[in-house]
Scaffold this motif. Structure first.
Motif, PDB file in Angstrom:
ATOM      1  N   LYS A 162       0.943  -1.169  -0.064  1.00 40.17           N
ATOM      2  CA  LYS A 162       0.076   0.089   0.169  1.00 40.17           C
ATOM      3  C   LYS A 162       0.748   1.335   0.088  1.00 40.17           C
ATOM      4  CE  LYS A 162      -3.656  -2.250   2.815  1.00 40.17           C
ATOM      5  NZ  LYS A 162      -3.444  -2.638   4.161  1.00 40.17           N
ATOM      6  N   LYS A 163       1.705   1.455  -1.068  1.00 45.67           N
ATOM      7  CA  LYS A 163       2.683   2.555  -0.954  1.00 45.67           C
ATOM      8  C   LYS A 163       2.201   3.660  -1.370  1.00 45.67           C
ATOM      9  CE  LYS A 163       6.608  -0.156  -2.590  1.00 45.67           C
ATOM     10  NZ  LYS A 163       7.703  -0.283  -3.543  1.00 45.67           N
ATOM     11  N   HIS A 164       0.669   3.782  -1.942  1.00 49.07           N
ATOM     12  CA  HIS A 164       0.136   4.975  -2.154  1.00 49.07           C
ATOM     13  C   HIS A 164      -1.006   5.380  -1.600  1.00 49.07           C
ATOM     14  CE1 HIS A 164       3.484   5.368  -5.251  1.00 49.07           C
ATOM     15  NE2 HIS A 164       3.214   3.972  -5.656  1.00 49.07           N
ATOM     16  N   GLN A 165      -1.364   4.780  -0.493  1.00 53.19           N
ATOM     17  CA  GLN A 165      -2.529   4.703   0.503  1.00 53.19           C
ATOM     18  C   GLN A 165      -3.136   6.274   0.535  1.00 53.19           C
ATOM     19  OE1 GLN A 165      -2.522   2.728   4.081  1.00 53.19           O
ATOM     20  NE2 GLN A 165      -4.630   2.098   3.785  1.00 53.19           N
ATOM     21  N   VAL A 216      -2.059   1.162  -6.644  1.00 56.86           N
ATOM     22  CA  VAL A 216      -0.750   1.171  -7.256  1.00 56.86           C
ATOM     23  C   VAL A 216      -0.332   2.434  -8.196  1.00 56.86           C
ATOM     24  CG1 VAL A 216      -0.276  -1.652  -7.350  1.00 56.86           C
ATOM     25  CG2 VAL A 216      -1.706  -0.255  -9.053  1.00 56.86           C
ATOM     26  N   CYS A 217       0.845   2.429  -8.205  1.00 55.87           N
ATOM     27  CA  CYS A 217       1.133   3.416  -9.299  1.00 55.87           C
ATOM     28  C   CYS A 217       1.658   2.582 -10.503  1.00 55.87           C
ATOM     29  CB  CYS A 217       2.392   4.254  -8.940  1.00 55.87           C
ATOM     30  SG  CYS A 217       4.124   3.343  -8.768  1.00 55.87           S
ATOM     31  N   ASN A 218       1.932   3.097 -11.643  1.00 60.47           N
ATOM     32  CA  ASN A 218       2.387   2.544 -12.954  1.00 60.47           C
ATOM     33  C   ASN A 218       3.861   2.077 -13.143  1.00 60.47           C
ATOM     34  OD1 ASN A 218       3.307   5.077 -12.789  1.00 60.47           O
ATOM     35  ND2 ASN A 218       3.129   5.261 -14.936  1.00 60.47           N
ATOM     36  N   ASP A 228       7.897   0.594 -11.594  1.00 62.60           N
ATOM     37  CA  ASP A 228       8.588  -0.357 -10.957  1.00 62.60           C
ATOM     38  C   ASP A 228       8.407  -0.353  -9.354  1.00 62.60           C
ATOM     39  OD1 ASP A 228      10.782  -1.817 -13.033  1.00 62.60           O
ATOM     40  OD2 ASP A 228      10.055   0.425 -13.583  1.00 62.60           O
ATOM     41  N   CYS A 229       8.384   0.864  -8.786  1.00 64.07           N
ATOM     42  CA  CYS A 229       7.905   0.950  -7.449  1.00 64.07           C
ATOM     43  C   CYS A 229       6.798   0.109  -6.901  1.00 64.07           C
ATOM     44  CB  CYS A 229       7.520   2.508  -7.183  1.00 64.07           C
ATOM     45  SG  CYS A 229       6.379   2.689  -5.786  1.00 64.07           S
ATOM     46  N   CYS A 230       5.694   0.046  -7.934  1.00 63.91           N
ATOM     47  CA  CYS A 230       4.863  -1.287  -7.483  1.00 63.91           C
ATOM     48  C   CYS A 230       4.910  -2.010  -8.587  1.00 63.91           C
ATOM     49  CB  CYS A 230       3.381  -0.358  -7.389  1.00 63.91           C
ATOM     50  SG  CYS A 230       3.176   0.710  -6.153  1.00 63.91           S
ATOM     51  N   GLN A 231       4.026  -2.200  -9.816  1.00 57.84           N
ATOM     52  CA  GLN A 231       4.381  -3.010 -10.828  1.00 57.84           C
ATOM     53  C   GLN A 231       4.198  -2.198 -12.146  1.00 57.84           C
ATOM     54  OE1 GLN A 231       2.491  -7.233  -9.460  1.00 57.84           O
ATOM     55  NE2 GLN A 231       0.996  -5.719  -9.973  1.00 57.84           N
TER      56      GLN A 231
HETATM   57 ZN   LIG Z   1       3.981   2.626  -6.682  1.00 56.67          ZN
END
Ligand SMILES: [Zn+2]
Ligand SMILES: [Zn+2]
Length: 416
Positions: free
Chosen positions: A147-150, A156-158, A160-163
């Motif tokens: 949940k990096k961008h809660q 999620v973001c678009n 590599d930070c997420c997928q």
């Molecule tokens: Zn992200």
């Protein structure tokens, strides 16, 4: 954001342009309705084709329309950072947060996942690889541990930070089939959806989750030799690790299994540099000092020594000491995570923290060169994407790939 009781396909929210990108302009084209929108942020206000609005929305009720969006950031903070044009399904919403554009894509999870498969790897990959990648991406997302961008209300973001999600740009029929064939299937450990991490190349041995993120250890995220024979290696030991770097094992991700030219064909369009399994960087004294000073906000004259203090089971350094001279004094400092080590020891971001340090010393005690010889690309926890590709090319099936990387897990379908 995703609701927890899932019995039908969830709609997820993906951040395409984040407030931290500080982006001011965007172009969106709705080709079906032959409309184009120039979206601008100025003085904390939002303008669409020069008309002031509170927010801007493009709905896509039946998910059949395709929108083209220009200037989407990809590879934030990495050596391959660039701005790309993408085509997306789902709906779009733009708002302004702290004088920056904020663009969200609301999309059914299966439409999102088929795009992830061909953004993370190429759509030309064998079916078992695309299916494994899709199940891992789905499980990771639905486990929703990170949940990096809660704070932005995003799943999620678009990036590599997420997928990595680059819309339908590279979509192929086999990626669509990989999603259809595995629809709603996620990996479980007991009653919990698995937090199925993955990275590009483990380098031959994967890492324990607790060594990378300092999170509670998960049985299915413990390091293992990336091959089917269960050979034992003690890569926490410096001498064994030096041996490991110098005489690479025959792991699934070894470039003996997949020729690096072939790898380019399978990896897709973003990652153009070719050495992942074993790599080498040669920094002069001047270069390394400049990089470390910049990354750490220091003013050292020379770097005297770079010393691995603690390694994880894959050989990834998780504690590193740097000794430097500053104003005629010797100073020492510690880097305490694989992420920090990778951030500090490269102008952009080092491939992995699984490396040994060799120095050339002519005028003692100041080395003239530092050579980093390393293994793998990424944090190394969970599924090794290049290794999974190696397995698929050897004819292994989806369930064999998943049970190799995520041991003691079970595949279950949670929505139709
Ligand atoms: Zn992200
Ligand atoms: Zn591997």
């Amino acid at each position: 954001m995703i609701k927890y009781s899932i019995d039908q396909e969830p709609i997820i929210s993906v951040g395409l342009v984040l407030p931290s990108d500080k982006q001011k302009v965007l172009f969106i084209i709705d080709s079906k309705n032959k409309k184009s929108y120039k979206i601008k942020c100025q003085n904390n206000n939002l303008y669409v084709n020069d008309v002031l609005v509170d927010f801007f929305e493009l709905k896509n009720e039946d998910n059949q329309d395709i929108f083209s969006v220009n200037d989407i950031p990809a590879g934030r903070g990495f050596h391959w950072k660039k701005s790309i044009a993408i085509k997306v399904k789902g709906s779009l919403k733009v708002t302004v947060i702290v004088n920056s554009l904020f663009l969200t894509n609301y999309i059914p999870i299966e439409s999102y996942l088929m795009c992830v498969a061909t953004s993370e790897m190429s759509g030309k990959c064998p079916i078992p690889l695309l299916e494994s990648q899709t199940i891992a991406a789905r499980s990771w997302l639905l486990a929703a541990v990170e949940k990096k961008h809660q704070n932005l209300g995003l799943d999620v973001c678009n990036d590599d930070c997420c997928q990595r999600y680059q819309g339908i740009n590279q979509l192929t029929q086999s990626a669509i089939n990989a999603s259809k064939n595995t629809r709603g299937n996620v990996l479980f450990s007991d009653t919990e959806i698995c937090d199925t991490r993955y990275s590009k190349s483990c380098g031959g041995f994967s890492e324990n989750n607790q060594n990378v993120w300092k999170t509670p250890s998960k049985t299915y995220l413990q390091g293992l030799y990336d091959n089917q024979n269960e050979k034992m290696y003690n890569l926490e030991d410096e001498d064994s690790f030096i041996q490991w770097i110098k005489s690479p094992p025959s792991a699934f991700c070894n470039n003996q299994n997949i020729d690096e030219k072939e790898l380019k064909y399978y990896l897709g369009t973003v990652d153009e540099k070719a050495s992942y399994f074993r790599w080498r960087f040669n920094f002069s004294q001047v270069e390394i000092t400049k990089i470390i000073n910049k990354k750490m906000g220091l003013n050292c004259e020379n770097i005297l020594s770079i010393i691995p203090i603690k390694r994880g089971v894959s050989g990834r350094i998780i504690k590193l000491e740097i000794i430097a001279s500053s104003k005629n004094k010797v100073i020492e400092f510690l880097l305490n995570s694989e992420y920090e080590i990778r951030r500090v020891l490269h102008t952009d971001f080092l491939y992995s923290s699984a490396f040994i340090v060799e120095t050339t010393i002519i005028d003692n005690p100041i080395p003239t060169n530092f050579i980093l010889r390393g293994a793998g690309w990424g944090h190394g926890v969970g599924l090794c994407q290049i290794g999974a590709l190696g397995m698929a090319l050897k004819g292994k099936k989806t369930n064999e790939i998943l049970s190799h990387y995520f041991s003691s897990t079970e595949l279950k379908k949670i929505y139709d």
